[in-house]
Scaffold this motif. Structure first.
Motif: not given
Length: 239
Positions: A1-24
């Motif tokens: 997966m390439r950092f500058y790809d749109k899919q990378f940004a979408l995955d990054y946002e969706q997954r971290l938000a679902a895990e309640s990042y940044p938490g503590n």
């Protein structure tokens, strides 16, 4: 997966938000910024720190090279945060601007080609600096498990050692604090998870079924959903 790809940004946002990042991590960083009005956020991503810090009263210079990450960040801004977050599409190496009271670089130093030069620039641009660097020791998460079991394992990258050498070379005093974070992934579609991890790990789609089975082995099933608690260890470097 390439950092500058749109899919990378979408995955990054969706997954971290679902895990309640940044938490503590947010409170730990905010404590280190107490009293700082103007904060430079190096590698701001989609705004997981920039926006909540703006809501706490800081003025943020959000520096991020990925246009897709910044599109997501901009979409999160509202009337209150828009006046406190100034966006710069740039790498840290190419950026220039006002000096800040403090600077944060949270899991963003990894792609920088010259760590010592990057840290020297941070010292020039702020009186107080906070780096967050991954520590693989003791961490347990699906990406690491799947790397091991699919043969996509990687050798540990000594990010902290590079940071430490650079600080010592520059003659800078610093303090290091270990940080643990637990993040819970909950999902119903194990095949969708497998597709994501195949993209993330660079595995061909014909491995999806194998990856799906591995994920189901590691996760705990509750009815129609799966749950996995990941453990992440980081080192917070303050200098």
């Amino acid at each position: 997966m390439r950092f500058y790809d749109k899919q990378f940004a979408l995955d990054y946002e969706q997954r971290l938000a679902a895990e309640s990042y940044p938490g503590n991590l947010l409170d730990l960083v905010a404590q280190g910024l107490d009293g700082a009005r103007h904060v430079i956020d190096v590698g701001a991503g989609t705004g997981f720190f920039a926006i909540p810090l703006a809501l706490r009263g800081h003025f943020i210079e959000a520096i991020e090279p990925s246009p897709h990450m910044l599109d997501i960040l901009k979409g999160k801004l509202d009337a209150e945060t828009a006046v406190r977050v100034r966006i710069h599409q740039s790498t840290w190496e190419d950026w220039s601007g006002e000096r800040g009271d403090a600077l944060i670089c949270l899991h963003s130093i990894y792609p920088m080609p010259d760590i010592e030069a990057a840290i020297a620039k941070m010292i020039r641009y702020a009186d107080r600096r906070i780096l967050l660097v991954r520590s693989d020791e003791g961490s347990r998460n699906l990406s690491a498990i799947l790397r091991e079991k699919t043969g996509k394992g990687r050798s540990p990258v000594p990010f902290f050692e590079g940071v430490e050498r650079s600080l010592q070379s520059l003659g800078v005093e610093y303090a290091v604090r270990p940080v643990e974070q637990r993040r819970i992934s909950t999902f119903a579609d194990s095949r969708g998870e497998a597709l994501y991890y195949c993209r993330y790990l660079g595995l061909p789609e014909d491995r999806v079924e194998d990856v799906r089975m591995l994920i189901e082995e590691q996760a705990v099933r509750h009815g129609n959903t799966y749950r996995f608690e990941g453990v992440y260890h980081d080192l917070m470097v303050v200098f």
